[in-house]
Design an enzyme around this catalytic site. Structure first.
Site, PDB file in Angstrom:
ATOM      1  N   THR A 237      13.944  -5.952 -15.095  1.00 12.60           N
ATOM      2  CA  THR A 237      12.630  -5.743 -15.716  1.00 12.60           C
ATOM      3  C   THR A 237      12.786  -4.750 -16.859  1.00 12.60           C
ATOM      4  OG1 THR A 237      10.278  -5.335 -15.254  1.00 12.60           O
ATOM      5  CG2 THR A 237      11.850  -3.883 -14.159  1.00 12.60           C
ATOM      6  N   ASN A 238      11.703  -4.224 -17.380  1.00 15.70           N
ATOM      7  CA  ASN A 238      11.758  -3.228 -18.453  1.00 15.70           C
ATOM      8  C   ASN A 238      10.637  -2.212 -18.260  1.00 15.70           C
ATOM      9  OD1 ASN A 238       9.308  -4.110 -19.963  1.00 15.70           O
ATOM     10  ND2 ASN A 238      10.498  -5.992 -20.136  1.00 15.70           N
TER      11      ASN A 238
END
Ligand code: C5P
Length: 440
Positions: A237-238
Site C-alpha cells: 500500500t502507500n
C-alpha cells in the site's frame, strides 16, 4: 532537540483577509503586547477581528487596548456571560483562528483537549483553520513535551508560524521569539485559502445557505490508497490518507451534486451527503468507477492507486525459507482507472486527476494530464512536510488541458477542494438551472 524552528511557507495573498472573521487568541507571554500590532494589521487588511485574552495575557496587554483596535469588546472570562455560551459562539463565528503568542501552556491544553478558560474552550469548539504562533523561552520550546504537543497539533492540521530565532525577554537569545507580524498575517491568509477564483472561473460556486449550483450533477470521486494482497495477512500500500478525495467529495456535495465516493480503506469519516463505497484493491476500485463512469458528469481521481499488485495472492500465509534465501516478488500492472475513464470520455464530461510527485512535478503532471485524457490535474510534491500525504494542508499547481496554469499556495485541503470545484464548474457545459418541483 536542536532542530531549528522555522517559519512555514505561507501564501502572500493577503486579499483573503478582506472580510474574514478572525478569532485572535492572545495568551500570556511577554510577546502579548505584539498582539495589539497584529490585531491592527489584520484590521488594516479588512479582517473582522474578535480578540480573546487569557487571564495571563491581560497582564501584558489590556482588553481595552485590543477592543479599541478591533472595534469589538474583548471577553476574557468563560463565565462572564454564561447564558450566551460565549465560547461556542466565538468558535462558530470564526472563519479562521490565530493564537499569537501561543504559550507552551496553550499549546499543551489544545493538544490534550483541556478547556479551563474562555480561549481554550473556544478553540476546542473550533471547526475552522487554526494558526498558532508560539513564543516562549528556548528551554520551554525545546522541551520534549512541547515538541510532542506541536507535532500533534501539526498532525491535526494547525498551521505553525515561527517561532523565530532572536532576542528573547530577559536578555536571552535563541529560538522562541514570536514570528514577525508579516509572517503571521501571511499564515492567516494562507489558512483561509485563496481569495480569488482561478482566471478561467466565470462565477463563484462558494456555497451559501440554500445555494446548490451543482444540483442534478453526478460526480464520482476516488480517494485513499489501495491494498494489494500478498497473502491473507500482508499487502502492498502507500501513505495516502484519503483526506484530499474526501474534501473534494464534500465540496461537490455541499454545492448540491450527487456524489459517489469510491474509497480505499481508511479512517476518514464519511462526508455529509456523500454515498461512500469502500473498496480494497485497485481492481475493485477500477470496477466500481467504470460501472459509474458513463453516467458521471465529473470524475475526480484523488486516490493513490497502487500501480502494481502481486502476480499471485497466496491463499495461506507465505512462509520464509532458509535464513540466507532471498525472496522474489513478481508484480503485475494494475489497470489505470482514470486512464480507462479518459479513453471512453463523453463530450461534456469533466475528468480530474492528481499527480503526486517527488521531482519534475510540472512536467510529470502535464504528461499525465495529456496521457490520461484529463481536463484538469492538481500537481503536488509529496516530499514536502506540509503538502501531500497524510496532512491537512496541500499546495501545488492546477494545470488545465486548455493550457491554463494556476499556483495553489499552501492551504487546507478543504480550501483546495473548493478551488478545484470552481475550476471544474468553469469547464462544465452550461447547465440549465435546477428544476423546482413546480417545474416538473
Ligand atoms: O499515473 P499516476 O498514478 O501518477 O497518476 C495519478 C492519477 O491517476 C491520480 O489522479 C490517480 O487517482 C489516478 N490513477 C488511477 N488509476 C491508477 C493509477 C492512478 O486512476 N491505476
Amino acid at each position: 532537540m536542536t532542530e531549528h524552528p522555522a517559519t512555514e511557507p505561507a501564501a502572500p495573498d493577503r486579499a483573503a483577509l478582506q472580510g474574514a472573521r478572525v478569532l485572535l487568541g492572545v495568551s500570556g507571554g511577554v510577546a502579548a503586547y505584539k498582539a495589539a500590532l497584529l490585531a491592527r494589521g489584520l484590521v488594516t487588511h479588512g479582517a473582522q477581528v474578535q480578540a480573546v485574552l487569557t487571564d495571563a495575557a491581560a497582564r501584558f496587554v489590556t482588553p481595552a487596548q485590543l477592543a479599541a483596535l478591533t472595534g469589538r469588546p474583548v471577553p476574557t472570562d468563560l463565565f462572564e456571560d454564561a447564558h450566551r455560551i460565549v465560547h461556542v459562539d466565538l468558535a462558530r463565528q470564526a472563519d479562521v483562528a490565530a493564537v499569537a503568542p501561543a504559550t507552551a501552556n496553550v499549546l499543551g491544553k489544545l493538544a490534550h483537549g483541556l478547556a479551563d478558560d474562555l480561549l481554550s474552550s473556544a478553540l476546542l469548539c473550533l471547526d475552522a483553520p487554526l494558526v498558532l504562533a508560539p513564543a516562549m523561552h528556548t528551554e520551554m520550546w525545546e522541551h520534549p513535551a512541547v515538541t510532542a504537543n506541536v507535532a500533534m497539533l501539526r498532525e491535526r492540521g494547525a498551521l505553525m508560524v515561527g517561532p523565530d530565532h532572536g532576542p528573547l525577554a530577559g536578555g536571552d537569545h535563541g529560538p522562541g521569539r514570536l514570528a514577525e507580524e508579516d509572517a503571521i498575517l501571511d499564515a492567516v491568509a494562507a489558512a483561509l485559502g485563496p481569495s480569488t477564483a482561478p482566471a478561467q472561473a466565470t462565477a463563484s460556486t462558494q456555497p451559501t445557505a440554500g445555494d446548490e449550483p451543482l444540483a442534478g450533477l453526478h460526480a464520482v470521486v476516488t480517494a485513499g490508497a489501495t491494498r494489494e494482497h500478498l497473502d491473507p495477512v500482508r499487502y502492498l500500500t502507500n501513505r495516502a490518507s484519503g483526506r484530499m478525495g474526501y474534501a473534494v467529495a464534500g465540496a461537490l456535495a455541499r454545492r448540491g451534486a450527487t456524489v459517489e465516493l469510491i474509497a480505499g480503506p481508511g479512517e476518514q469519516p464519511d462526508p455529509a451527503g456523500v454515498t461512500v463505497q469502500r473498496v480494497e484493491t485497485a481492481r475493485e476500485m477500477h470496477a466500481a468507477v467504470l460501472a459509474r463512469a458513463d453516467v458521471a458528469d465529473v470524475v475526480v481521481g484523488a486516490a493513490a492507486v497502487a500501480d502494481f499488485r502481486p502476480a499471485e495472492t497466496a491463499a495461506h500465509k507465505r512462509k520464509k525459507g532458509a535464513p540466507d534465501e532471498t525472496e522474489q516478488l513478481t508484480l503485475v500492472r494494475n489497470p489505470d482507472i482514470l486512464g480507462d475513464v479518459g479513453a471512453r470520455k463523453r463530450p461534456g464530461q469533466v475528468l480530474v486527476g492528481f499527480a503526486a510527485e517527488t521531482q519534475d512535478e510540472e512536467a510529470q503532471g502535464a504528461d499525465k494530464l495529456a496521457r490520461k485524457g484529463l481536463d484538469l490535474i492538481v500537481v503536488n510534491r509529496v516530499d514536502a512536510p506540509d503538502a501531500g500525504f497524510a496532512v491537512d494542508t496541500n499546495r501545488g499547481l492546477l494545470l488545465g488541458a486548455d493550457g491554463t496554469r494556476a499556483e495553489l499556495p499552501l492551504m487546507r485541503k478543504d480550501a483546495l477542494a473548493d478551488r478545484l470545484v470552481e475550476a471544474i464548474v468553469a469547464r462544465l457545459p452550461s447547465r440549465d438551472l435546477p428544476q423546482t418541483n413546480a417545474d416538473r
